[in-house]
Design a protein around this motif. Structure first.
Motif, mmCIF file in Angstrom:
data_model
loop_
_atom_site.group_PDB
_atom_site.id
_atom_site.type_symbol
_atom_site.label_atom_id
_atom_site.label_comp_id
_atom_site.label_asym_id
_atom_site.label_seq_id
_atom_site.Cartn_x
_atom_site.Cartn_y
_atom_site.Cartn_z
ATOM 1 N N HIS A 91 40.666 44.362 45.046
ATOM 2 C CA HIS A 91 42.024 43.908 44.754
ATOM 3 C C HIS A 91 42.891 45.031 44.193
ATOM 4 C CE1 HIS A 91 39.872 39.945 44.736
ATOM 5 N NE2 HIS A 91 40.915 39.645 45.481
ATOM 6 N N ARG A 95 46.156 46.464 46.069
ATOM 7 C CA ARG A 95 47.457 46.375 45.390
ATOM 8 C C ARG A 95 48.177 47.721 45.423
ATOM 9 N NH1 ARG A 95 48.441 44.176 39.173
ATOM 10 N NH2 ARG A 95 50.729 44.137 39.271
ATOM 11 N N SER A 149 39.616 33.266 50.739
ATOM 12 C CA SER A 149 38.621 34.346 50.777
ATOM 13 C C SER A 149 37.641 34.157 51.920
ATOM 14 C CB SER A 149 37.867 34.425 49.442
ATOM 15 O OG SER A 149 37.068 33.277 49.248
ATOM 16 N N PHE A 196 46.130 37.175 44.489
ATOM 17 C CA PHE A 196 45.193 38.279 44.704
ATOM 18 C C PHE A 196 44.630 38.286 46.127
ATOM 19 C CE2 PHE A 196 45.042 38.368 40.028
ATOM 20 C CZ PHE A 196 45.201 39.726 39.827
ATOM 21 N N ASP A 197 44.412 37.109 46.685
ATOM 22 C CA ASP A 197 43.916 37.073 48.063
ATOM 23 C C ASP A 197 44.973 37.570 49.042
ATOM 24 O OD1 ASP A 197 41.321 36.004 47.553
ATOM 25 O OD2 ASP A 197 42.259 34.079 47.144
ATOM 26 N N GLN A 236 37.291 40.178 52.185
ATOM 27 C CA GLN A 236 37.037 41.563 51.787
ATOM 28 C C GLN A 236 36.449 42.364 52.941
ATOM 29 O OE1 GLN A 236 34.559 40.649 48.418
ATOM 30 N NE2 GLN A 236 36.233 40.872 46.945
#
Length: 729
Positions: A91, A95, A149, A196-197, A236
């Protein structure tokens, strides 16, 4: 190149670590068991590639599971002279990348990180006609995060409820409306809100869709290292695939035996299939355990050695490298209060023997289990901290301490300026305001002395004070001093200003120092940590494995994850390991709990106890030889009541049957009786249900032999009953 490699001290690596560290560029899969030195191996691999001229440190991106692990990796690489390598969580990396590429992707439309998802989900739920409380909101948000996710779109979520054992807090169609509304609500007139996802999703999408973004990113990062690879989510993995493109300069590190985050969408499949995806990959298995004694390692091997299912073939047999230690202790208590008191007593004994409180942990399956232990430790006067509570650097006393250190740093800078200007008298004046002169720091180091002096007004006294609150405050301040000593030892020339910078990084990374108190934590929260002594408590069926893992058609996979969770708990211990359970919840309560199935055959004294009971039963008068219908099938004692005769066991051994299974059978019977409009006993009596639990039949032939069940009931209910038994066996 040889001289540079010598500086890395590769001779300190064992043969497997050396092979992994010096493997050629390209795909490398490191199967690293608990305590086998994976961080050392990762850092030496990166340093080897850099010092050998194989890669540019600016082109390396290492990805870890937590901010704490990323900070530790950066610190170790810096100490090895490889400071420019980026080490981030997925993350954090996404970002930073998104901030850079956003103008090229979207243009002038601003975006910001969504800092309060609860309020947004609550608003969307209300607009969808769903009234929610705080607990339901947390569950809704958890399901949204899991779906994202797992790369599952809102409209596809209902199809995954059964196969993925999802516990949806509202009706599926309501959840779909809330999920869709949540996604729409993040696009506002002021800009785009990102959770965040979304960071991962947006960055992966940008690389996949924009050739210019892909080329620029891939020219910047060319070598990737991924830690805890068994816990990556599909989202991810999608981002990692986007980063890589058609390249294969990838090193992954993981252990399928430590997969414990499936409920969050994590999957070991990518680790298990790595060699299939990259047939040319170098695969190295690290099996030498440097953390735990052979006694702890043997128990860990025995726990995971009984694993079944798709990951059974991936087991890594650890070999303990430390000297022998004490055997693991197994203790059965009458109730939870007695268990907590017994654990507190054992902890006190360890502390008296010289084990530091900070090197002791009490681990449990669910956070609610900590209450009794907290009370027992408090009653015994033993300091403790609950991991997952208020963060170290967010505590009031630490905020005040950092502020005091900032003032001291400014005074030091002012003094340095005065010295440079030649105003020695002024320089002397600056030391009088709450600080000690250099002589007072003798023996403890100049920086540590400065810190201690600065913290005196905040509450740091020479000796530990009395009183719970004051003692806790003093412990925190003393921990900050200890952290200063650690940082000063590894960072030559560190001054107050530099110390503040490192403390800020630690605070951002949530990497607190050790406090001299016992740690209480869930086993999930303990992942990646270790202690000299570990107490694993509450090890009963229904807790380990957790009750909801025992239900449903996919319970086998869930139970195996619970086994891996216990394995992770065991491998947190370096030397002392104690496992315990209680027969009842409350003092005086019914002793109907069953010790966790994962310890079957592993508790040394149980076999001796059972043999002793059999000897005692054999010597009792009243045993009827040659009359099996009137004798207990376990010990041979005469059966005196009709229910005992139906069960085929005496009252004492009837208590040992699987109460979790009985409860589930009763739930099935109640639902069936309600459906048919008849009393529950008409379907099946309690005695018959207990007999089923005791015999645990797995075939129709075995079921028909259970007292109280004949061919008719087997035909009517056999499939249901056998299915329940298989799920709970």
């Amino acid at each position: 190149m040889t001289d540079r490699l010598a500086e890395l001290n590769l001779s300190a690596l064992d043969p497997e670590q050396l092979r992994a560290a010096t493997a050629p560029r390209g795909p490398v899969c490191i199967i690293a068991g608990a305590g086998t030195g994976k961080t050392r191996t990762i850092t030496h691999r990166i340093a080897h590639l850099v010092s050998g001229g194989y890669v540019n440190p600016d082109h390396v991106l290492a990805v870890t599971f937590t901010s704490r692990a990323a900070a530790e990796l950066r610190e170790r690489l810096t100490m090895m002279g490889v400071a420019r390598v980026q080490a981030r969580t997925f993350h954090a990396a996404a970002r930073g990348q998104l901030k850079y590429f956003w103008p090229k992707i979207v243009g002038d439309t601003p975006w910001r990180l969504l800092d309060n998802k609860f309020a947004l989900v609550a608003r969307v739920a209300r607009s969808a006609g769903v009234q929610t409380d705080k607990t339901t909101l947390k569950d809704l948000l958890g399901e949204i995060e899991w779906a994202k996710s797992s790369l599952i779109a809102p409209e596809d979520y209902p199809a995954h409820i059964g196969p993925d054992r999802r516990d949806c807090p509202v009706a599926p169609e309501q959840f779909v409306r809330i999920f869709e509304g949540y996604e729409r609500a993040k696009v506002t007139p002021e800009g785009v809100l990102m959770d965040f996802d979304d960071l991962l999703q947006s960055m992966a999408g940008a690389i996949e869709a924009d050739r210019g973004v892909a080329d620029e990113f891939r020219s910047r990062y060319r070598t990737f290292v991924v830690d805890e690879y068994q816990d990556v989510t599909p989202l991810q993995q999608r981002l990692l695939d986007a980063w890589l493109g058609d390249r294969d300069d990838l090193t992954v590190v993981g252990d399928a035996n430590q997969t414990i985050y499936s409920f969050n969408g994590a999957s070991p499949e990518h680790l298990l299939r790595f060699s299939t995806r990259y047939p040319q990959a170098t695969t190295v298995r690290l099996f030498r355990d440097y953390r735990s004694t052979p006694q702890v390692v043997d128990l860990a091997n025995n726990v995971i050695g009984r694993a079944t299912g798709r990951m059974a073939g991936t087991r890594l047999q650890l070999e303990g490298q430390r000297p022998a230690g004490p055997p693991a202790e197994f203790t059965e208590y009458p109730d939870e209060t007695a268990e907590a008191a017994g654990v507190a007593e054992r902890i006190a004994a360890l502390i008296r023997s010289g084990v530091k409180p900070s090197e002791i942990a009490v681990l449990y399956r669910i956070n609610a289990q900590s209450a009794a232990v907290e009370y027992a430790l408090d009653s015994a006067g033993i300091n403790y901290q609950v991991k997952g509570g208020e963060g170290f650097f967010q505590r009031g006393e630490i905020r005040q301490a950092v502020s005091a250190l900032g003032q001291a740093a400014r005074r030091e800078q002012a003094r340095a300026k005065l010295i440079v200007s030649g105003d020695a008298a002024g320089a002397d004046d600056t030391t009088a305001d709450g600080a000690a002169d250099d002589a007072s720091f003798a023996g403890t180091g100049h920086l540590v002395g400065q810190v201690r002096a600065a913290l005196v007004p905040v509450g740091l006294t020479p000796a530990e004070p009395t009183g719970a609150q004051e003692r806790a405050r003093w412990q925190s301040l003393e921990a900050l001093v200890n952290l200063t000593e650690e940082l000063a030892a590894t960072t030559p020339g560190l001054d107050l200003a530099g110390l503040l910078g490192l403390l800020r990084e630690r605070a951002q990374a949530k990497n607190p120092p050790k406090v001299e108190s016992v740690t209480l934590a869930s086993i999930h929260a303990a992942k990646g940590l270790e202690w000299d002594a570990v107490f694993l408590i509450g090890l009963v069926d229904g807790t380990v494995p957790i009750r909801y893992a025992l239900k449903g058609s996919h319970s086998g996979e869930a139970i195996e994850e619970e086994r891996r969770l216990l394995y992770v708990g065991v491998t947190r211990a370096r030397e002392h390991l104690e496992l315990s359970w209680s027969q009842a919840r409350q003092p005086g309560g019914k002793a109907n709990r069953r010790r966790t199935r994962f310890l079957d055959g592993l508790v040394p004294w149980e076999k001796e106890r059972d043999e002793q009971r059999a000897r005692e039963a054999a010597s009792r008068p009243g045993r009827v030889k040659g009359a099996p219908k009137d004798a207990c099938a376990v010990c041979g004692t005469r059966l005196t009541t009709p229910e005992q005769r139906i069960l085929g066991v005496c009252e004492e051994h009837a208590k040992e049957m699987d109460q979790v299974l009985v409860t589930e059978l009763r739930s099935w019977r109640s639902a069936l009786a309600k459906q048919r409009g008849v009393p529950a006993y008409v379907v099946m009596s309690d005695a018959t249900l207990r007999a089923v639990a005791l015999k645990a039949p797995t075939t129709p032939q075995q079921l028909v032999q259970v007292p109280g069940i004949g061919p008719v009931k087997v035909e009517q209910f056999g499939e249901d009953i056998l299915g329940i038994v298989r799920n709970y066996s």
